[in-house]
Every structure is written in structure tokens, then in C-alpha cells.
Design an enzyme around this catalytic site. Structure first.
Site, PDB file in Angstrom:
ATOM      1  N   HIS A  37      -9.689   0.581   4.546  1.00  0.00           N
ATOM      2  CA  HIS A  37      -8.240   0.893   5.098  1.00  0.00           C
ATOM      3  C   HIS A  37      -8.756   1.672   6.370  1.00  0.00           C
ATOM      4  O   HIS A  37      -9.463   2.662   6.330  1.00  0.00           O
ATOM      5  CB  HIS A  37      -7.390   1.363   4.138  1.00  0.00           C
ATOM      6  CG  HIS A  37      -5.973   1.434   4.878  1.00  0.00           C
ATOM      7  ND1 HIS A  37      -5.592   2.390   5.489  1.00  0.00           N
ATOM      8  CD2 HIS A  37      -4.952   0.393   4.778  1.00  0.00           C
ATOM      9  CE1 HIS A  37      -4.161   2.208   6.056  1.00  0.00           C
ATOM     10  NE2 HIS A  37      -3.856   1.261   5.517  1.00  0.00           N
TER      11      HIS A  37
ATOM     12  N   ASN B 129       0.927  -1.293  -0.023  1.00  0.00           N
ATOM     13  CA  ASN B 129       0.062   0.043  -0.101  1.00  0.00           C
ATOM     14  C   ASN B 129       0.907   1.080   0.220  1.00  0.00           C
ATOM     15  O   ASN B 129       1.524   1.618   1.152  1.00  0.00           O
ATOM     16  CB  ASN B 129      -0.890  -0.079   1.284  1.00  0.00           C
ATOM     17  CG  ASN B 129      -1.819   1.195   1.472  1.00  0.00           C
ATOM     18  OD1 ASN B 129      -1.809   1.995   0.594  1.00  0.00           O
ATOM     19  ND2 ASN B 129      -2.533   1.264   2.569  1.00  0.00           N
ATOM     20  N   LEU B 130       0.954   1.832  -1.133  1.00  0.00           N
ATOM     21  CA  LEU B 130       2.107   3.117  -1.396  1.00  0.00           C
ATOM     22  C   LEU B 130       1.389   4.376  -0.789  1.00  0.00           C
ATOM     23  O   LEU B 130       2.287   5.256  -0.348  1.00  0.00           O
ATOM     24  CB  LEU B 130       2.389   2.955  -2.771  1.00  0.00           C
ATOM     25  CG  LEU B 130       2.974   2.019  -3.382  1.00  0.00           C
ATOM     26  CD1 LEU B 130       3.360   2.267  -4.782  1.00  0.00           C
ATOM     27  CD2 LEU B 130       4.054   1.514  -2.819  1.00  0.00           C
ATOM     28  N   LYS B 131       0.268   4.262  -0.409  1.00  0.00           N
ATOM     29  CA  LYS B 131      -0.599   5.521   0.314  1.00  0.00           C
ATOM     30  C   LYS B 131      -0.232   6.862  -0.525  1.00  0.00           C
ATOM     31  O   LYS B 131      -0.217   6.698  -1.906  1.00  0.00           O
ATOM     32  CB  LYS B 131      -0.171   5.480   1.581  1.00  0.00           C
ATOM     33  CG  LYS B 131      -0.166   4.350   2.435  1.00  0.00           C
ATOM     34  CD  LYS B 131       0.141   4.427   3.788  1.00  0.00           C
ATOM     35  CE  LYS B 131      -0.220   2.876   4.729  1.00  0.00           C
ATOM     36  NZ  LYS B 131      -0.249   3.060   6.138  1.00  0.00           N
TER      37      LYS B 131
ATOM     38  N   SER C 151       2.841  -2.189  10.416  1.00  0.00           N
ATOM     39  CA  SER C 151       4.270  -2.564  10.646  1.00  0.00           C
ATOM     40  C   SER C 151       4.998  -3.780  10.463  1.00  0.00           C
ATOM     41  O   SER C 151       6.102  -4.127  11.156  1.00  0.00           O
ATOM     42  CB  SER C 151       4.617  -2.204  12.259  1.00  0.00           C
ATOM     43  OG  SER C 151       4.242  -0.820  12.381  1.00  0.00           O
TER      44      SER C 151
ATOM     45  N   GLU D  73      -5.517  -5.344  10.219  1.00  0.00           N
ATOM     46  CA  GLU D  73      -4.470  -4.589  10.359  1.00  0.00           C
ATOM     47  C   GLU D  73      -5.070  -3.687  11.611  1.00  0.00           C
ATOM     48  O   GLU D  73      -5.820  -2.908  11.467  1.00  0.00           O
ATOM     49  CB  GLU D  73      -4.789  -3.609   9.393  1.00  0.00           C
ATOM     50  CG  GLU D  73      -4.030  -4.100   7.847  1.00  0.00           C
ATOM     51  CD  GLU D  73      -3.578  -2.958   7.046  1.00  0.00           C
ATOM     52  OE1 GLU D  73      -2.375  -3.075   6.518  1.00  0.00           O
ATOM     53  OE2 GLU D  73      -4.092  -2.035   6.905  1.00  0.00           O
TER      54      GLU D  73
ATOM     55  N   GLY E 299       1.849   1.883  10.845  1.00  0.00           N
ATOM     56  CA  GLY E 299       3.039   3.004  10.761  1.00  0.00           C
ATOM     57  C   GLY E 299       3.526   3.414  12.165  1.00  0.00           C
ATOM     58  O   GLY E 299       4.130   4.543  12.272  1.00  0.00           O
TER      59      GLY E 299
HETATM   60  P1  PGA Z   1       2.580   0.076   7.742  1.00  0.00           P
HETATM   61  O1  PGA Z   1       1.228   0.251   7.066  1.00  0.00           O
HETATM   62  O2  PGA Z   1       3.314  -1.309   7.064  1.00  0.00           O
HETATM   63  O3  PGA Z   1       3.268   1.340   7.308  1.00  0.00           O
HETATM   64  O4  PGA Z   1       2.390  -0.220   9.352  1.00  0.00           O
HETATM   65  C1  PGA Z   1       0.263  -0.939   6.712  1.00  0.00           C
HETATM   66  C2  PGA Z   1      -1.101  -0.284   6.031  1.00  0.00           C
HETATM   67  O5  PGA Z   1      -1.454   0.734   6.315  1.00  0.00           O
HETATM   68  O6  PGA Z   1      -1.711  -1.111   5.244  1.00  0.00           O
END
Ligand code: PGA
Length: 233
Positions: free
Chosen positions: A88, A6-8, A193, A157, A163
Site C-alpha cells: 500500500h 481498507n480501514l487503515k 477516492s 491506486e 484520500g
Molecule cells: P481512499 O483510500 O479511498 O480514502 O482514497 C484508498 C486506499 O488507500 O486504499
């Protein structure tokens, strides 16, 4: 296994192009047979021919219309995109998407036969409130969702793990995945994470069918290592 990035709100279209090509060459060179998904930022979506499956982080449940700031099915069709991320935690908690809205989105893209990665997960206060409350909270995120949909992938998640560098223990991940498998037999990813240094042990857990990776996936090299772990299991 399913390995998803997920590149956000990161990587421009040009950068995303380079990134996806790096994954393609790695996968070709190492005979990777895993399912690799990449969710670029909306303006970085593009036509792609290769093994990597490109998906949208978001789209409105419409073909087109008056929904300022949103994109619809026509925009995804332009690039032959048939995969979408729904639910998400950043969309639920930062953008304020409700379960009712998510169900509309889910049903619309299900009608179109999309592969849907549907995210669930609890905030810290729900985890601290004990298992019953936590499972009730997560259970509500399954409401209205067709858990038997053939193109469904679920991602668990925990909000507090996204994050933050924090993760549940491996025992906790396995226990909750085992409970969630009772709600749906769809492939179940863990996210929150996941990094190069913990991906392998997470992937090895029972009832973990893959991972959804945010920040650590921004480095193609790191993401390729995680793809390789999945391949080697
Ligand atoms: P993260 O994000 O790996 O930076 O914790 C995961 C996500 O939001 O899908």
C-alpha cells in the site's frame, strides 16, 4: 467482483466487530455473491465466521521473533487470517517500505498460500512526467513479484488520488488498467477516492475487477451501497 475496505488506522476492535456484522447482515439480506474483503487495523483483527473475508493490512515476513511493533504469521493464524495487503502506498511512502522488503513479504505470505492484495500506483510527479515515466515507475513495483500467483489480486491506486477526493478520469482508469492487465492477469482493483457517487461508473469500466476503498468504506452503509452496485452489474 471484489469489493475491499481498507480501514487503515480507524475503528477499534469493538467498532470493527459491529461494522463487519453490519456487512454480514446486508449481504445475507440482499443475497450478495461478490467477494467482500475487509482490512481492519492490526489490533482489531479477530476470528470471524461469515461471508466477509478479513485480511491483515500488514504483517512481518516471519512466524514470530524479535521485530518490535510487528506481528507475524502466528498472530494471523490465531484468527485464521489468510489474506494480506502488501505494498500500500502509505506503507511505501510513509513507513518507508522498499520494493526489496515488499518482495520478501510477498514471497513469505505466498509460500503460506495467502490471498495477497498487492498495491501499485504512481505519485503525482510521475504522472505529470508523462506516460513512459509513469509506466516505468509502476513497472518497477512489479519487480520480484510473481504476477502469475494464483491467489494474487492487484490494486492500482494512484498515490495522488488516495484520500484526496481526486481521481483519474474514467478513460484514464480504463487505459491504465488495460496496460496493467498485460503485466498480470490477476484481478485488478481500482483504489483512490472511490465514493458512493463514483463507485458504480468505476466498477462498470472494462478491466476493472473491483475496488479498494478507504475513507468512504468507514461508513458501513456507504460500503454496502458499493457492494450492491457490484452485485447489480
Ligand atoms: P481512499 O483510500 O479511498 O480514502 O482514497 C484508498 C486506499 O488507500 O486504499
Amino acid at each position: 467482483m471484489i469489493i475491499a475496505a481498507n480501514l487503515k488506522t480507524n475503528l477499534t476492535r469493538a467498532e470493527t466487530g459491529v461494522y463487519v456484522e453490519e456487512l454480514e447482515s446486508y449481504m445475507k439480506a440482499h443475497d450478495i455473491s461478490q467477494e467482500v474483503l475487509v482490512f481492519p487495523a492490526t489490533s482489531s483483527l479477530n476470528e470471524h465466521n461469515g461471508e466477509v473475508i478479513i485480511g491483515a493490512q500488514n504483517a512481518y515476513p516471519t512466524n514470530s521473533g524479535a521485530f518490535t511493533g510487528e506481528i507475524g504469521l502466528d498472530h494471523l493464524n490465531e484468527f485464521s487470517i489468510k489474506t494480506i495487503l502488501i505494498g500500500h502506498s502509505e506503507r511505501r511512502h510513509i513507513l518507508g517500505e522498499t520494493q526489496v522488503e515488499l518482495v520478501k513479504k510477498f514471497n513469505f505470505y505466498k509460500e503460506q498460500g495467502f490471498k495477497i492484495v498487492y498495491c501499485v500506483g504512481e505519485p503525482l510527479e510521475k504522472r505529470e512526467a508523462g506516460k513512459t515515466q509513469m509506466m516505468e515507475y509502476i513497472g518497477a513495483q512489479y519487480e520480484g513479484i510473481d504476477t502469475a500467483y494464483e491467489n494474487l489480486i492487484i490494486a492500482y491506486e494512484p498515490v495522488w488520488a488516495i484520500g484526496t477526493g481526486l481521481t483519474p478520469t474514467l478513460e484514464d482508469i480504463q487505459a491504465i488498467h488495460t496496460d496493467l492487465k498485460e503485466k498480470s492477469h490477476a484481478p485488478l482493483l481500482y483504489g483512490g477516492s472511490v465514493k458512493v457517487n463514483n463507485a458504480k461508473e468505476v466498477l462498470e469500466l472494462q478491466n476493472v475487477d473491483g475496488i479498494l476503498v478507504g475513507s468512504a468504506a468507514l461508513y458501513a452503509e456507504h460500503f454496502c451501497s458499493m457492494i450492491q452496485f457490484a452485485q447489480d452489474i
